[in-house]
Design a protein around this motif. Structure first.
Motif, short mmCIF file in Angstrom:
data_model
loop_
_atom_site.label_atom_id
_atom_site.label_comp_id
_atom_site.label_asym_id
_atom_site.label_seq_id
_atom_site.Cartn_x
_atom_site.Cartn_y
_atom_site.Cartn_z
N GLY A 165 0.82 -1.20 0.00
CA GLY A 165 0.00 0.00 0.00
C GLY A 165 0.86 1.25 0.00
O GLY A 165 2.03 1.22 0.39
N CYS A 166 0.26 2.36 -0.45
CA CYS A 166 0.99 3.62 -0.51
C CYS A 166 1.46 4.07 0.86
O CYS A 166 0.89 3.67 1.88
N PRO A 167 2.47 4.92 0.92
CA PRO A 167 2.91 5.48 2.19
C PRO A 167 1.75 6.18 2.90
O PRO A 167 1.01 6.94 2.29
N GLY A 168 1.59 5.88 4.18
CA GLY A 168 0.55 6.52 4.98
C GLY A 168 -0.79 5.84 4.95
O GLY A 168 -1.72 6.26 5.64
N VAL A 169 -0.92 4.75 4.19
CA VAL A 169 -2.23 4.10 4.07
C VAL A 169 -2.64 3.39 5.36
O VAL A 169 -3.83 3.15 5.60
N GLY A 170 -1.68 3.02 6.19
CA GLY A 170 -2.01 2.34 7.44
C GLY A 170 -1.51 0.91 7.50
O GLY A 170 -1.99 0.11 8.32
N LYS A 171 -0.53 0.57 6.67
CA LYS A 171 0.01 -0.79 6.67
C LYS A 171 0.48 -1.20 8.07
O LYS A 171 0.17 -2.29 8.55
N GLY A 172 1.23 -0.31 8.71
CA GLY A 172 1.77 -0.62 10.03
C GLY A 172 0.68 -0.83 11.06
O GLY A 172 0.76 -1.74 11.90
N THR A 173 -0.35 -0.01 11.01
CA THR A 173 -1.45 -0.10 11.98
C THR A 173 -2.16 -1.44 11.88
O THR A 173 -2.34 -2.15 12.89
N TYR A 174 -2.57 -1.80 10.68
CA TYR A 174 -3.35 -3.03 10.51
C TYR A 174 -2.47 -4.28 10.61
O TYR A 174 -2.92 -5.31 11.11
N ALA A 175 -1.25 -4.19 10.13
CA ALA A 175 -0.33 -5.33 10.27
C ALA A 175 -0.04 -5.60 11.74
O ALA A 175 0.03 -6.76 12.17
N SER A 176 0.12 -4.54 12.52
CA SER A 176 0.38 -4.69 13.95
C SER A 176 -0.81 -5.31 14.67
O SER A 176 -0.64 -6.18 15.54
N LYS A 177 -2.01 -4.87 14.32
CA LYS A 177 -3.21 -5.43 14.96
C LYS A 177 -3.37 -6.91 14.61
O LYS A 177 -3.73 -7.73 15.47
N LEU A 178 -3.09 -7.27 13.36
CA LEU A 178 -3.16 -8.68 12.98
C LEU A 178 -2.06 -9.49 13.65
O LEU A 178 -2.26 -10.65 14.01
N SER A 179 -0.90 -8.88 13.81
CA SER A 179 0.21 -9.54 14.50
C SER A 179 -0.20 -9.92 15.92
O SER A 179 0.04 -11.04 16.38
N ASN A 180 -0.84 -8.99 16.61
CA ASN A 180 -1.30 -9.26 17.98
C ASN A 180 -2.39 -10.33 18.01
O ASN A 180 -2.44 -11.17 18.91
N LEU A 181 -3.26 -10.29 17.01
CA LEU A 181 -4.37 -11.24 16.96
C LEU A 181 -3.89 -12.66 16.67
O LEU A 181 -4.32 -13.63 17.30
N LEU A 182 -2.95 -12.79 15.72
CA LEU A 182 -2.52 -14.11 15.26
C LEU A 182 -1.29 -14.64 15.98
O LEU A 182 -0.96 -15.81 15.85
N GLY A 183 -0.60 -13.77 16.72
CA GLY A 183 0.57 -14.23 17.46
C GLY A 183 1.79 -14.46 16.60
O GLY A 183 2.61 -15.33 16.88
N VAL A 184 1.93 -13.69 15.51
CA VAL A 184 3.12 -13.76 14.67
C VAL A 184 3.76 -12.38 14.63
O VAL A 184 3.08 -11.37 14.79
N PRO A 185 5.07 -12.29 14.44
CA PRO A 185 5.75 -10.98 14.48
C PRO A 185 5.39 -10.08 13.31
O PRO A 185 5.26 -10.53 12.17
N HIS A 186 5.24 -8.81 13.61
CA HIS A 186 5.05 -7.77 12.59
C HIS A 186 6.42 -7.15 12.35
O HIS A 186 7.03 -6.60 13.27
N ILE A 187 6.90 -7.22 11.12
CA ILE A 187 8.23 -6.70 10.79
C ILE A 187 8.06 -5.58 9.77
O ILE A 187 7.70 -5.83 8.61
N ALA A 188 8.31 -4.36 10.19
CA ALA A 188 8.19 -3.19 9.32
C ALA A 188 9.58 -2.72 8.94
O ALA A 188 10.36 -2.28 9.79
N THR A 189 9.90 -2.81 7.65
CA THR A 189 11.24 -2.41 7.24
C THR A 189 11.48 -0.92 7.45
O THR A 189 12.61 -0.50 7.68
N GLY A 190 10.41 -0.12 7.38
CA GLY A 190 10.57 1.31 7.65
C GLY A 190 11.03 1.56 9.07
O GLY A 190 11.89 2.42 9.32
N ASP A 191 10.50 0.78 10.02
CA ASP A 191 10.93 0.90 11.42
C ASP A 191 12.38 0.46 11.58
O ASP A 191 13.14 1.04 12.37
N LEU A 192 12.77 -0.59 10.84
CA LEU A 192 14.16 -1.06 10.92
C LEU A 192 15.11 0.03 10.43
O LEU A 192 16.16 0.27 11.03
N VAL A 193 14.71 0.72 9.35
CA VAL A 193 15.55 1.79 8.80
C VAL A 193 15.65 2.95 9.78
O VAL A 193 16.74 3.47 10.05
N ARG A 194 14.49 3.37 10.33
CA ARG A 194 14.50 4.51 11.26
C ARG A 194 15.26 4.19 12.54
O ARG A 194 15.93 5.05 13.11
#
Length: 266
Positions: free
Chosen positions: A41-70
């Motif tokens: 999805g485009c920058p700012g669409v909310g990938k991190g928000t929804y990926a994080s919520k699914l990560s918590n729901l499913l019990g698998v790690p959310h890995i955001a390359t943007g966070d790794l870079v920052r």
């Protein structure tokens, strides 16, 4: 590249197998948590928000390359001098991204993690092809939102300098036009203890945001076609803010029943 091959092991089995229209997803979730999903999805669409919520729901790690870079930038790590391009809206080189992602996966494997939800990767056809050569992606969720709303969202993003949590001060209320739907998104304000500590990301300026969107259309949208041809792409148009979009996303993923069951147990 050897590091990537070593980290992505066959133990990350595919359990989704393009069965979006079936009711077996909930059963699969209970059997194993080896999801290997990608959020596009485009920058700012909310990938991190929804990926994080699914990560918590499913019990698998959310890995955001943007966070790794920052994180690498903030710690002045060995690659930080090569990462300044992110503040100009440009893409980081494949080699650097692979190095950061490989290290993150290696650290996660040592902690017993399995599966992942990738956010911000792959961003080019070449990255997608290399990812396919070392592992199998089960599902690619492509979040979509009209561009004028994307820009407003990006300009409204704020982070607490103390706790690191993200918020959004934009109050979005745009009318339908040119076939695009009307969109209402209330702000996501911080609690009182964070209100005086909010900062903006260096790359959240209008000129940089527009450049990031231009780069995305040029480099990353072909990735959507790449996964569409593989039959792995699920397009999801965000209907509004989190309260409205989250339950509809769970429904699209056939995870709404699982969410209800997990909430009941909790």
């Amino acid at each position: 590249m050897a590091a990537m091959t070593r980290i992505f092991k066959p133990q990350f089995s595919s359990i989704f197998k393009r069965s979006l229209s079936t009711s077996t997803v909930t059963e699969d979730v209970n059997k194993a948590r080896c999801f290997q999903w990608v959020f596009l999805g485009c920058p700012g669409v909310g990938k991190g928000t929804y990926a994080s919520k699914l990560s918590n729901l499913l019990g698998v790690p959310h890995i955001a390359t943007g966070d790794l870079v920052r994180h690498e930038l903030s710690t002045s790590g060995p690659l930080s001098s090569q990462l300044e391009v992110i503040n100009q809206g440009k893409l980081v080189s494949d080699e650097i991204i692979f190095n950061l992602l490989s290290k993150r996966l290696e650290d996660g494997e040592s902690r017993g993690e399995s599966g992942f939800i990738l956010d911000g990767f792959p961003r080019t056809i070449r990255q997608a092809e290399i990812l396919d050569s070392v592992t199998e992606i089960d599902l690619v969720v492509n979040l979509k939102l009209r561009e004028d709303v994307l820009i407003e969202k990006c300009l409204g993003r704020r982070t607490c300098s103390e706790c690191g949590k993200g918020f959004n001060v934009a109050s979005i209320n745009v009318k339908a036009k040119n076939g695009l739907p009307a969109m209402i998104m209330p702000p996501l304000p911080p609690p009182p203890n964070c209100a005086s500590k909010l900062i903006s990301r260096a790359d959240d300026t209008e000129s940089v945001v527009k450049e990031r969107l231009r780069v995305y259309k040029e480099k990353s949208q072909p990735v959507e076609d790449y996964y569409r041809k593989q039959g792995k792409l699920m397009e999801f148009d965000l209907p509004g803010g989190i309260p409205e979009s989250w339950p509809k996303l769970l429904e699209a993923l056939n995870l709404d029943d699982y969410n209800h069951k997990k909430s009941a147990v909790a």
